[in-house]
Motif scaffolding. Structure first.
Motif, short mmCIF file in Angstrom:
data_model
loop_
_atom_site.label_atom_id
_atom_site.label_comp_id
_atom_site.label_asym_id
_atom_site.label_seq_id
_atom_site.Cartn_x
_atom_site.Cartn_y
_atom_site.Cartn_z
N GLN A 131 0.81 -1.26 -0.15
CA GLN A 131 0.10 0.00 0.00
C GLN A 131 1.01 1.16 0.07
O GLN A 131 1.86 1.07 -0.50
N TYR A 132 0.59 2.32 0.64
CA TYR A 132 1.36 3.64 0.56
C TYR A 132 1.03 4.16 2.08
O TYR A 132 0.52 5.24 2.09
N LEU A 133 1.17 3.47 2.98
CA LEU A 133 0.87 3.70 4.29
C LEU A 133 1.72 4.75 5.03
O LEU A 133 1.42 5.75 5.71
N SER A 134 3.10 4.77 4.60
CA SER A 134 4.07 5.76 5.11
C SER A 134 3.94 7.03 4.23
O SER A 134 3.92 8.04 4.77
N ALA A 135 3.51 7.11 3.05
CA ALA A 135 3.20 8.14 2.16
C ALA A 135 2.00 8.96 2.96
O ALA A 135 2.12 10.18 2.83
N ILE A 136 1.05 8.47 3.52
CA ILE A 136 0.04 9.23 4.05
C ILE A 136 0.08 9.07 5.64
O ILE A 136 -0.92 9.52 6.41
N ASP A 137 1.29 8.92 6.03
CA ASP A 137 1.83 9.21 7.63
C ASP A 137 1.21 8.31 8.67
O ASP A 137 0.95 8.70 9.81
N LEU A 138 0.83 7.16 8.13
CA LEU A 138 0.11 6.13 9.11
C LEU A 138 1.23 5.39 9.78
O LEU A 138 1.02 5.34 11.02
N ILE A 139 2.25 5.18 9.20
CA ILE A 139 3.51 4.66 9.67
C ILE A 139 4.69 5.09 8.87
O ILE A 139 4.67 5.91 7.97
N THR A 140 5.86 4.73 9.67
CA THR A 140 6.92 5.25 8.97
C THR A 140 7.48 4.31 7.73
O THR A 140 6.96 3.24 7.64
N GLN A 141 8.44 4.84 6.89
CA GLN A 141 8.91 4.00 5.90
C GLN A 141 9.43 2.67 6.21
O GLN A 141 9.31 1.64 5.82
N ASP A 142 10.29 2.79 7.36
CA ASP A 142 10.98 1.71 7.95
C ASP A 142 9.72 0.54 8.49
O ASP A 142 10.08 -0.52 8.20
N GLU A 143 8.88 1.04 8.97
CA GLU A 143 7.62 0.15 9.59
C GLU A 143 7.03 -0.35 8.48
O GLU A 143 6.76 -1.65 8.41
#
Length: 474
Positions: free
Chosen positions: A247-259
Protein backbone atom coordinates in the motif's frame (compact mmCIF):
# COMPACT_ATOMS: atom_id res chain seq x y z
CA UNK A 1 -35.31 20.89 -14.38
CA UNK A 2 -35.81 17.13 -14.46
CA UNK A 3 -38.04 15.38 -11.92
CA UNK A 4 -36.77 14.25 -8.54
CA UNK A 5 -36.91 11.20 -6.35
CA UNK A 6 -37.62 11.29 -2.63
CA UNK A 7 -34.04 12.55 -2.16
CA UNK A 8 -34.59 15.34 -4.66
CA UNK A 9 -32.68 13.73 -7.51
CA UNK A 10 -33.77 12.15 -10.75
CA UNK A 11 -33.06 8.48 -11.41
CA UNK A 12 -31.55 7.43 -14.72
CA UNK A 13 -33.64 5.65 -17.30
CA UNK A 14 -37.01 6.96 -16.09
CA UNK A 15 -39.53 9.29 -17.66
CA UNK A 16 -38.44 11.90 -15.11
CA UNK A 17 -34.96 11.99 -16.55
CA UNK A 18 -35.40 12.70 -20.21
CA UNK A 19 -36.50 9.22 -21.32
CA UNK A 20 -39.83 7.46 -21.65
CA UNK A 21 -40.35 4.27 -19.70
CA UNK A 22 -39.83 2.31 -22.90
CA UNK A 23 -36.37 3.88 -23.24
CA UNK A 24 -37.17 6.42 -25.98
CA UNK A 25 -35.20 9.65 -25.68
CA UNK A 26 -37.34 12.68 -24.87
CA UNK A 27 -35.08 15.25 -23.26
CA UNK A 28 -31.50 14.73 -24.44
CA UNK A 29 -30.07 14.26 -20.95
CA UNK A 30 -26.28 14.51 -20.73
CA UNK A 31 -24.59 12.25 -18.19
CA UNK A 32 -21.13 13.39 -17.06
CA UNK A 33 -18.94 10.80 -15.34
CA UNK A 34 -15.92 11.99 -13.33
CA UNK A 35 -13.08 9.54 -12.67
CA UNK A 36 -9.60 10.03 -11.20
CA UNK A 37 -8.33 6.44 -11.39
CA UNK A 38 -8.53 3.50 -13.76
CA UNK A 39 -10.31 1.44 -11.12
CA UNK A 40 -12.91 4.18 -10.64
CA UNK A 41 -13.47 4.37 -14.40
CA UNK A 42 -13.84 0.59 -14.49
CA UNK A 43 -16.42 0.70 -11.69
CA UNK A 44 -18.59 3.31 -13.37
CA UNK A 45 -18.25 1.55 -16.74
CA UNK A 46 -19.47 -1.67 -15.12
CA UNK A 47 -22.45 0.23 -13.69
CA UNK A 48 -23.26 1.59 -17.14
CA UNK A 49 -23.01 -1.83 -18.77
CA UNK A 50 -25.22 -3.30 -16.05
CA UNK A 51 -27.94 -0.84 -17.05
CA UNK A 52 -27.74 1.28 -13.89
CA UNK A 53 -27.62 4.52 -15.90
CA UNK A 54 -30.42 3.78 -18.32
CA UNK A 55 -30.37 2.78 -21.99
CA UNK A 56 -27.38 3.79 -24.11
CA UNK A 57 -29.41 5.54 -26.81
CA UNK A 58 -31.21 7.77 -24.33
CA UNK A 59 -28.17 9.72 -23.14
CA UNK A 60 -25.13 11.63 -24.26
CA UNK A 61 -22.29 10.41 -22.06
CA UNK A 62 -19.07 12.29 -21.29
CA UNK A 63 -16.18 10.86 -19.28
CA UNK A 64 -14.17 13.54 -17.50
CA UNK A 65 -10.77 12.33 -16.30
CA UNK A 66 -8.73 14.05 -13.62
CA UNK A 67 -5.32 13.46 -12.11
CA UNK A 68 -5.21 14.39 -8.43
CA UNK A 69 -1.57 13.35 -7.83
CA UNK A 70 0.67 15.92 -6.15
CA UNK A 71 2.44 16.53 -9.48
CA UNK A 72 -0.06 15.55 -12.19
CA UNK A 73 2.32 16.54 -14.98
CA UNK A 74 4.63 13.57 -14.34
CA UNK A 75 1.83 10.98 -14.25
CA UNK A 76 -0.01 9.16 -17.01
CA UNK A 77 -3.54 10.47 -17.57
CA UNK A 78 -6.30 7.90 -17.20
CA UNK A 79 -7.28 8.16 -20.86
CA UNK A 80 -3.74 7.28 -21.95
CA UNK A 81 -3.34 4.23 -19.71
CA UNK A 82 -3.17 0.71 -21.12
CA UNK A 83 -6.64 -0.81 -21.34
CA UNK A 84 -8.52 2.48 -21.58
CA UNK A 85 -9.62 1.61 -25.11
CA UNK A 86 -11.83 -1.11 -23.54
CA UNK A 87 -13.76 1.56 -21.61
CA UNK A 88 -13.90 4.20 -24.34
CA UNK A 89 -16.90 2.82 -26.32
CA UNK A 90 -19.31 3.60 -23.46
CA UNK A 91 -18.68 7.34 -23.80
CA UNK A 92 -19.38 9.82 -26.56
CA UNK A 93 -16.56 12.11 -25.46
CA UNK A 94 -13.58 12.18 -23.10
CA UNK A 95 -12.56 15.44 -21.45
CA UNK A 96 -9.74 16.44 -19.09
CA UNK A 97 -10.68 18.32 -15.91
CA UNK A 98 -7.00 19.19 -15.32
CA UNK A 99 -6.82 20.92 -18.68
CA UNK A 100 -10.13 22.71 -18.23
CA UNK A 101 -9.31 24.30 -14.87
CA UNK A 102 -5.57 24.79 -15.52
CA UNK A 103 -3.48 26.14 -13.85
CA UNK A 104 -5.50 25.11 -10.78
CA UNK A 105 -4.97 21.69 -9.18
CA UNK A 106 -8.08 19.44 -9.19
CA UNK A 107 -7.66 18.38 -5.57
CA UNK A 108 -7.38 21.92 -4.25
CA UNK A 109 -9.66 24.01 -6.42
CA UNK A 110 -13.36 24.75 -6.17
CA UNK A 111 -15.27 27.79 -7.44
CA UNK A 112 -16.20 30.69 -5.22
CA UNK A 113 -19.91 30.59 -4.47
CA UNK A 114 -20.55 33.78 -6.43
CA UNK A 115 -18.71 32.34 -9.46
CA UNK A 116 -20.41 28.93 -9.66
CA UNK A 117 -22.99 30.03 -12.22
CA UNK A 118 -20.29 31.54 -14.43
CA UNK A 119 -18.34 28.28 -14.29
CA UNK A 120 -21.44 26.31 -15.26
CA UNK A 121 -21.90 28.54 -18.29
CA UNK A 122 -18.23 28.07 -19.17
CA UNK A 123 -18.46 24.27 -18.93
CA UNK A 124 -21.68 24.16 -20.95
CA UNK A 125 -20.11 26.33 -23.65
CA UNK A 126 -16.78 24.45 -23.77
CA UNK A 127 -18.40 21.01 -23.89
CA UNK A 128 -21.39 21.94 -26.05
CA UNK A 129 -23.93 21.02 -23.39
CA UNK A 130 -26.47 23.61 -24.40
CA UNK A 131 -29.28 24.26 -21.93
CA UNK A 132 -30.36 20.64 -21.53
CA UNK A 133 -30.52 18.65 -18.29
CA UNK A 134 -27.26 17.28 -16.89
CA UNK A 135 -26.62 14.40 -14.48
CA UNK A 136 -23.39 14.04 -12.56
CA UNK A 137 -21.76 10.75 -11.53
CA UNK A 138 -18.68 11.20 -9.36
CA UNK A 139 -16.49 9.67 -6.69
CA UNK A 140 -16.15 11.03 -3.15
CA UNK A 141 -18.54 13.95 -2.93
CA UNK A 142 -16.70 15.10 0.20
CA UNK A 143 -13.61 16.22 -1.69
CA UNK A 144 -12.56 17.93 -4.88
CA UNK A 145 -12.91 17.62 -7.79
CA UNK A 146 -16.32 15.98 -7.12
CA UNK A 147 -17.33 18.69 -4.66
CA UNK A 148 -16.37 21.43 -7.11
CA UNK A 149 -18.38 19.84 -9.93
CA UNK A 150 -21.44 19.44 -7.70
CA UNK A 151 -21.21 23.13 -6.80
CA UNK A 152 -20.90 24.17 -10.45
CA UNK A 153 -23.92 22.13 -11.58
CA UNK A 154 -26.04 23.31 -8.66
CA UNK A 155 -29.35 21.98 -10.04
CA UNK A 156 -28.16 18.62 -11.38
CA UNK A 157 -28.88 15.19 -9.89
CA UNK A 158 -25.81 13.47 -8.46
CA UNK A 159 -24.90 9.79 -8.42
CA UNK A 160 -22.02 8.95 -6.08
CA UNK A 161 -20.03 5.79 -6.74
CA UNK A 162 -17.51 4.13 -4.45
CA UNK A 163 -15.05 1.42 -5.47
CA UNK A 164 -13.66 0.36 -2.10
CA UNK A 165 -14.30 -0.56 1.53
CA UNK A 166 -14.68 3.08 2.59
CA UNK A 167 -18.28 2.96 1.36
CA UNK A 168 -19.11 0.85 4.43
CA UNK A 169 -18.00 3.66 6.75
CA UNK A 170 -19.68 6.96 7.66
CA UNK A 171 -19.39 10.17 5.66
CA UNK A 172 -16.32 12.08 6.86
CA UNK A 173 -17.36 15.69 6.13
CA UNK A 174 -20.68 17.48 6.24
CA UNK A 175 -22.46 17.87 2.91
CA UNK A 176 -24.54 21.06 2.50
CA UNK A 177 -28.28 20.44 2.24
CA UNK A 178 -28.47 21.94 -1.23
CA UNK A 179 -26.01 19.31 -2.39
CA UNK A 180 -27.03 16.31 -0.28
CA UNK A 181 -30.67 16.64 -1.36
CA UNK A 182 -29.61 16.07 -4.97
CA UNK A 183 -27.77 12.78 -4.37
CA UNK A 184 -29.84 9.97 -5.85
CA UNK A 185 -27.88 6.92 -4.66
CA UNK A 186 -24.51 5.46 -3.73
CA UNK A 187 -23.28 2.87 -6.23
CA UNK A 188 -20.84 0.49 -4.59
CA UNK A 189 -19.01 -2.79 -5.08
CA UNK A 190 -20.77 -5.60 -3.22
CA UNK A 191 -17.61 -6.94 -1.60
CA UNK A 192 -19.37 -8.18 1.54
CA UNK A 193 -22.85 -9.42 0.64
CA UNK A 194 -25.46 -8.19 3.10
CA UNK A 195 -23.30 -5.47 4.65
CA UNK A 196 -25.04 -2.13 4.09
CA UNK A 197 -22.85 0.92 3.34
CA UNK A 198 -23.06 3.82 5.79
CA UNK A 199 -21.73 6.38 3.31
CA UNK A 200 -24.25 9.24 2.95
CA UNK A 201 -26.94 7.23 4.79
CA UNK A 202 -27.51 10.12 7.21
CA UNK A 203 -28.98 12.02 4.26
CA UNK A 204 -31.38 9.23 3.37
CA UNK A 205 -29.34 8.19 0.32
CA UNK A 206 -29.88 4.55 -0.60
CA UNK A 207 -27.00 2.24 -1.63
CA UNK A 208 -27.15 0.24 -4.86
CA UNK A 209 -24.60 -2.50 -5.65
CA UNK A 210 -22.81 -2.82 -8.96
CA UNK A 211 -23.17 -6.50 -10.02
CA UNK A 212 -19.98 -8.43 -9.40
CA UNK A 213 -20.11 -10.11 -12.79
CA UNK A 214 -20.19 -6.71 -14.50
CA UNK A 215 -17.10 -5.34 -12.73
CA UNK A 216 -15.19 -8.62 -13.14
CA UNK A 217 -15.90 -8.56 -16.89
CA UNK A 218 -14.70 -4.95 -17.21
CA UNK A 219 -11.55 -5.65 -15.19
CA UNK A 220 -10.81 -8.66 -17.40
CA UNK A 221 -11.10 -6.56 -20.54
CA UNK A 222 -8.89 -3.69 -19.40
CA UNK A 223 -6.43 -6.20 -17.94
CA UNK A 224 -5.72 -7.98 -21.24
CA UNK A 225 -2.52 -6.00 -21.82
CA UNK A 226 -1.47 -6.50 -18.20
CA UNK A 227 -2.00 -10.25 -18.62
CA UNK A 228 0.42 -10.08 -21.54
CA UNK A 229 2.98 -8.32 -19.34
CA UNK A 230 2.61 -11.04 -16.71
CA UNK A 231 2.98 -13.77 -19.32
CA UNK A 232 6.25 -12.20 -20.49
CA UNK A 233 7.58 -11.57 -16.98
CA UNK A 234 6.61 -14.84 -15.31
CA UNK A 235 7.09 -18.23 -16.99
CA UNK A 236 4.15 -20.61 -16.65
CA UNK A 237 6.29 -23.22 -14.89
CA UNK A 238 7.56 -20.75 -12.29
CA UNK A 239 4.43 -18.89 -11.33
CA UNK A 240 4.26 -17.54 -7.76
CA UNK A 241 1.65 -19.19 -5.59
CA UNK A 242 1.31 -16.27 -3.16
CA UNK A 243 0.80 -12.55 -3.79
CA UNK A 244 1.75 -9.77 -1.36
CA UNK A 245 -0.05 -6.43 -1.66
CA UNK A 246 1.79 -3.22 -0.89
CA UNK A 247 0.00 0.00 0.00
CA UNK A 248 1.29 3.55 0.59
CA UNK A 249 0.88 3.74 4.34
CA UNK A 250 4.05 5.74 5.04
CA UNK A 251 3.21 8.19 2.26
CA UNK A 252 0.00 9.14 4.12
CA UNK A 253 1.82 9.20 7.48
CA UNK A 254 0.11 6.20 9.09
CA UNK A 255 3.45 4.50 9.76
CA UNK A 256 7.10 5.21 8.93
CA UNK A 257 8.84 3.99 5.79
CA UNK A 258 10.97 1.59 7.86
CA UNK A 259 7.85 0.18 9.51
CA UNK A 260 6.20 -0.29 6.12
CA UNK A 261 9.22 -2.17 4.82
CA UNK A 262 9.11 -4.37 7.91
CA UNK A 263 5.40 -4.95 7.21
CA UNK A 264 6.29 -6.31 3.77
CA UNK A 265 8.92 -8.59 5.28
CA UNK A 266 6.32 -9.90 7.75
CA UNK A 267 4.00 -10.67 4.82
CA UNK A 268 6.81 -12.57 3.10
CA UNK A 269 7.62 -14.57 6.23
CA UNK A 270 3.94 -15.42 6.66
CA UNK A 271 3.76 -16.70 3.08
CA UNK A 272 6.88 -18.78 3.62
CA UNK A 273 5.44 -20.14 6.89
CA UNK A 274 2.40 -21.27 4.89
CA UNK A 275 4.67 -23.23 2.56
CA UNK A 276 4.93 -20.87 -0.44
CA UNK A 277 8.29 -20.79 -2.22
CA UNK A 278 7.28 -18.57 -5.14
CA UNK A 279 5.99 -15.13 -4.07
CA UNK A 280 5.03 -12.01 -6.03
CA UNK A 281 5.12 -8.59 -4.38
CA UNK A 282 2.89 -5.95 -5.98
CA UNK A 283 3.60 -2.41 -4.76
CA UNK A 284 0.74 0.07 -4.79
CA UNK A 285 0.88 2.26 -7.92
CA UNK A 286 0.77 5.41 -5.74
CA UNK A 287 3.59 4.28 -3.46
CA UNK A 288 6.95 6.05 -3.82
CA UNK A 289 9.68 3.85 -5.29
CA UNK A 290 12.11 4.42 -2.43
CA UNK A 291 12.05 1.12 -0.56
CA UNK A 292 15.27 -0.61 0.45
CA UNK A 293 16.40 -4.17 -0.17
CA UNK A 294 15.03 -5.69 3.03
CA UNK A 295 12.38 -7.71 1.18
CA UNK A 296 14.90 -9.19 -1.25
CA UNK A 297 17.28 -9.99 1.61
CA UNK A 298 14.52 -11.72 3.58
CA UNK A 299 13.55 -13.75 0.49
CA UNK A 300 17.13 -14.93 0.07
CA UNK A 301 17.30 -15.87 3.74
CA UNK A 302 14.04 -17.83 3.53
CA UNK A 303 14.84 -19.51 0.23
CA UNK A 304 11.84 -17.88 -1.44
CA UNK A 305 11.77 -16.97 -5.14
CA UNK A 306 10.59 -13.34 -5.09
CA UNK A 307 9.18 -11.38 -8.03
CA UNK A 308 8.61 -7.63 -7.59
CA UNK A 309 6.02 -6.39 -10.08
CA UNK A 310 6.63 -2.70 -10.76
CA UNK A 311 4.77 -2.67 -14.06
CA UNK A 312 1.34 -0.92 -14.17
CA UNK A 313 -0.80 -4.06 -13.82
CA UNK A 314 -4.07 -4.12 -11.84
CA UNK A 315 -4.11 -6.36 -8.78
CA UNK A 316 -7.23 -8.03 -10.19
CA UNK A 317 -5.34 -8.86 -13.40
CA UNK A 318 -2.70 -10.56 -11.26
CA UNK A 319 -5.40 -12.57 -9.46
CA UNK A 320 -7.14 -13.61 -12.67
CA UNK A 321 -3.98 -14.48 -14.61
CA UNK A 322 -1.79 -16.07 -11.93
CA UNK A 323 -4.62 -17.64 -9.90
CA UNK A 324 -2.54 -17.64 -6.69
CA UNK A 325 -3.34 -19.86 -3.75
CA UNK A 326 -3.00 -17.02 -1.21
CA UNK A 327 -3.09 -13.21 -1.11
CA UNK A 328 -1.64 -11.35 1.88
CA UNK A 329 -1.92 -7.63 2.63
CA UNK A 330 -2.59 -5.12 5.36
CA UNK A 331 -6.01 -3.59 4.73
CA UNK A 332 -6.10 -3.12 0.96
CA UNK A 333 -9.50 -3.32 -0.74
CA UNK A 334 -7.82 -5.72 -3.17
CA UNK A 335 -7.85 -8.35 -0.41
CA UNK A 336 -11.63 -8.36 -0.58
CA UNK A 337 -11.76 -8.27 -4.39
CA UNK A 338 -9.47 -11.34 -4.40
CA UNK A 339 -11.94 -13.13 -2.11
CA UNK A 340 -15.22 -11.81 -3.57
CA UNK A 341 -14.41 -11.84 -7.29
CA UNK A 342 -11.94 -14.72 -7.62
CA UNK A 343 -12.49 -16.96 -4.59
CA UNK A 344 -8.83 -16.74 -3.52
CA UNK A 345 -7.90 -17.30 0.16
CA UNK A 346 -6.71 -14.08 1.80
CA UNK A 347 -4.98 -13.09 5.04
CA UNK A 348 -3.87 -9.95 6.85
CA UNK A 349 -0.66 -8.66 8.44
CA UNK A 350 -0.08 -5.54 10.53
CA UNK A 351 -3.64 -4.43 11.20
CA UNK A 352 -3.00 -4.34 14.96
CA UNK A 353 -0.22 -1.77 14.51
CA UNK A 354 -2.39 0.36 12.24
CA UNK A 355 -5.35 0.25 14.63
CA UNK A 356 -3.06 1.67 17.31
CA UNK A 357 -1.61 4.38 15.08
CA UNK A 358 -4.51 5.61 12.95
CA UNK A 359 -5.63 9.14 13.85
CA UNK A 360 -7.91 10.95 14.22
CA UNK A 361 -10.61 8.52 15.23
CA UNK A 362 -12.73 9.86 12.34
CA UNK A 363 -10.08 8.80 9.79
CA UNK A 364 -11.94 7.27 6.83
CA UNK A 365 -9.46 4.37 6.70
CA UNK A 366 -10.69 3.16 10.10
CA UNK A 367 -13.67 1.16 8.78
CA UNK A 368 -11.70 -0.64 5.99
CA UNK A 369 -9.04 -1.43 8.59
CA UNK A 370 -11.66 -2.71 11.03
CA UNK A 371 -13.34 -4.88 8.39
CA UNK A 372 -10.09 -6.52 7.30
CA UNK A 373 -8.92 -7.09 10.88
CA UNK A 374 -12.24 -8.64 11.90
CA UNK A 375 -12.95 -10.69 8.77
CA UNK A 376 -9.58 -12.06 7.66
CA UNK A 377 -7.26 -14.58 9.36
CA UNK A 378 -3.97 -13.39 10.85
CA UNK A 379 -1.35 -14.50 8.32
CA UNK A 380 1.34 -14.83 10.98
CA UNK A 381 -0.55 -17.18 13.31
CA UNK A 382 -3.67 -18.69 11.71
CA UNK A 383 -4.04 -21.64 9.36
CA UNK A 384 -4.07 -20.22 5.83
CA UNK A 385 -5.41 -21.30 2.46
CA UNK A 386 -9.15 -21.52 3.21
CA UNK A 387 -11.46 -19.23 1.17
CA UNK A 388 -13.57 -16.75 3.12
CA UNK A 389 -17.21 -17.61 3.76
CA UNK A 390 -18.43 -14.27 2.43
CA UNK A 391 -22.11 -15.04 2.89
CA UNK A 392 -21.76 -15.34 6.65
CA UNK A 393 -19.55 -12.30 7.26
CA UNK A 394 -22.18 -9.58 7.37
CA UNK A 395 -24.02 -10.98 10.41
CA UNK A 396 -21.00 -10.36 12.64
CA UNK A 397 -19.49 -7.43 10.80
CA UNK A 398 -22.65 -5.35 10.55
CA UNK A 399 -23.08 -4.53 14.28
CA UNK A 400 -19.32 -3.97 14.67
CA UNK A 401 -19.11 -1.61 11.69
CA UNK A 402 -22.17 0.34 12.83
CA UNK A 403 -20.71 0.66 16.33
CA UNK A 404 -17.36 1.90 15.02
CA UNK A 405 -19.21 4.18 12.61
CA UNK A 406 -21.28 5.64 15.45
CA UNK A 407 -18.15 6.30 17.48
CA UNK A 408 -16.58 8.01 14.44
CA UNK A 409 -19.58 10.22 13.62
CA UNK A 410 -22.04 10.07 16.53
CA UNK A 411 -23.77 13.36 15.69
CA UNK A 412 -24.63 12.14 12.21
CA UNK A 413 -25.99 8.79 13.42
CA UNK A 414 -27.73 9.36 16.78
CA UNK A 415 -30.11 6.51 16.02
CA UNK A 416 -27.24 4.02 16.42
CA UNK A 417 -26.48 4.98 20.04
CA UNK A 418 -28.54 2.21 21.67
CA UNK A 419 -27.18 -0.49 19.35
CA UNK A 420 -23.61 0.73 19.92
CA UNK A 421 -24.03 0.68 23.70
CA UNK A 422 -25.51 -2.83 23.60
CA UNK A 423 -22.73 -4.14 21.34
CA UNK A 424 -20.01 -2.64 23.52
CA UNK A 425 -21.56 -4.09 26.66
CA UNK A 426 -21.55 -7.57 25.13
CA UNK A 427 -18.35 -7.56 23.04
CA UNK A 428 -15.89 -4.82 24.05
CA UNK A 429 -13.83 -7.16 26.21
CA UNK A 430 -13.21 -9.42 23.18
CA UNK A 431 -12.54 -6.60 20.71
CA UNK A 432 -10.92 -3.65 22.53
CA UNK A 433 -8.63 -2.84 19.56
CA UNK A 434 -11.36 -1.05 17.62
CA UNK A 435 -12.10 1.60 20.24
CA UNK A 436 -10.29 4.30 22.21
CA UNK A 437 -11.14 4.79 25.87
CA UNK A 438 -11.17 8.56 25.49
CA UNK A 439 -13.70 8.32 22.65
CA UNK A 440 -15.96 5.99 24.63
CA UNK A 441 -15.71 8.34 27.60
CA UNK A 442 -16.66 11.41 25.59
CA UNK A 443 -19.69 9.56 24.15
CA UNK A 444 -20.73 8.18 27.57
CA UNK A 445 -20.51 4.62 26.22
CA UNK A 446 -19.64 1.36 27.98
CA UNK A 447 -15.88 1.04 28.34
CA UNK A 448 -15.30 4.73 28.98
CA UNK A 449 -14.00 6.24 32.19
CA UNK A 450 -16.51 7.50 34.78
CA UNK A 451 -16.91 11.27 34.81
CA UNK A 452 -15.89 12.58 38.21
CA UNK A 453 -17.97 15.28 39.83
CA UNK A 454 -14.87 17.35 40.57
CA UNK A 455 -13.74 17.37 36.94
CA UNK A 456 -17.26 18.37 35.88
CA UNK A 457 -17.22 21.29 38.31
CA UNK A 458 -13.96 22.51 36.77
CA UNK A 459 -15.22 22.22 33.19
CA UNK A 460 -15.52 25.72 31.61
CA UNK A 461 -18.93 25.00 30.07
CA UNK A 462 -20.32 23.81 33.40
CA UNK A 463 -18.91 26.86 35.23
CA UNK A 464 -20.47 29.21 32.66
CA UNK A 465 -23.84 27.49 33.03
CA UNK A 466 -23.66 27.80 36.83
CA UNK A 467 -22.83 31.51 36.59
CA UNK A 468 -25.76 32.10 34.23
CA UNK A 469 -28.15 30.26 36.56
CA UNK A 470 -26.95 32.23 39.58
CA UNK A 471 -27.24 35.50 37.66
CA UNK A 472 -30.87 34.78 36.82
CA UNK A 473 -31.65 33.85 40.41
CA UNK A 474 -30.09 36.98 41.89
Amino acid sequence: MSGRTQNGAARSGTAQNGTDRDGTATGGTTQIFFSATQYAAATVTAAIRAGLFGPRAAHRRILVVSNTAAVPEVGTPLDRMAGFEKLRPEFDEVRSWNEFISPHHPAGWSPRAQDALLWEKAVRLAWNLGDGPVEIACESIQANPSRAVAEIFADSPIHVYADGLMSYGPTRNRIPHGMSSRIARVLHLDLIPGLRPMLLSEYGVEPEPVPNEAIVDVLARIGEEGAGILADRIPAEGRPTAVLLGQYLSAIDLITQDEEEELHVRMLRAAARAGHRGVLFKPHPSAPAVYGRSLEEAAAELGVRLTVLNEPVLAETVFAHLQPELVIGCFSTALMTAAAFYGIPVARVGTGLLLERITPYENSNRVPLTIIDAALPDAEHATLGVPLELGSLSAGLGPLVRTVGYCMQSRKHPGLQAEAAAWLTAHLAEHPQYFKKRRLTSLRLPGGSPIRAESLRRHPAVRRAVRQIRARQS
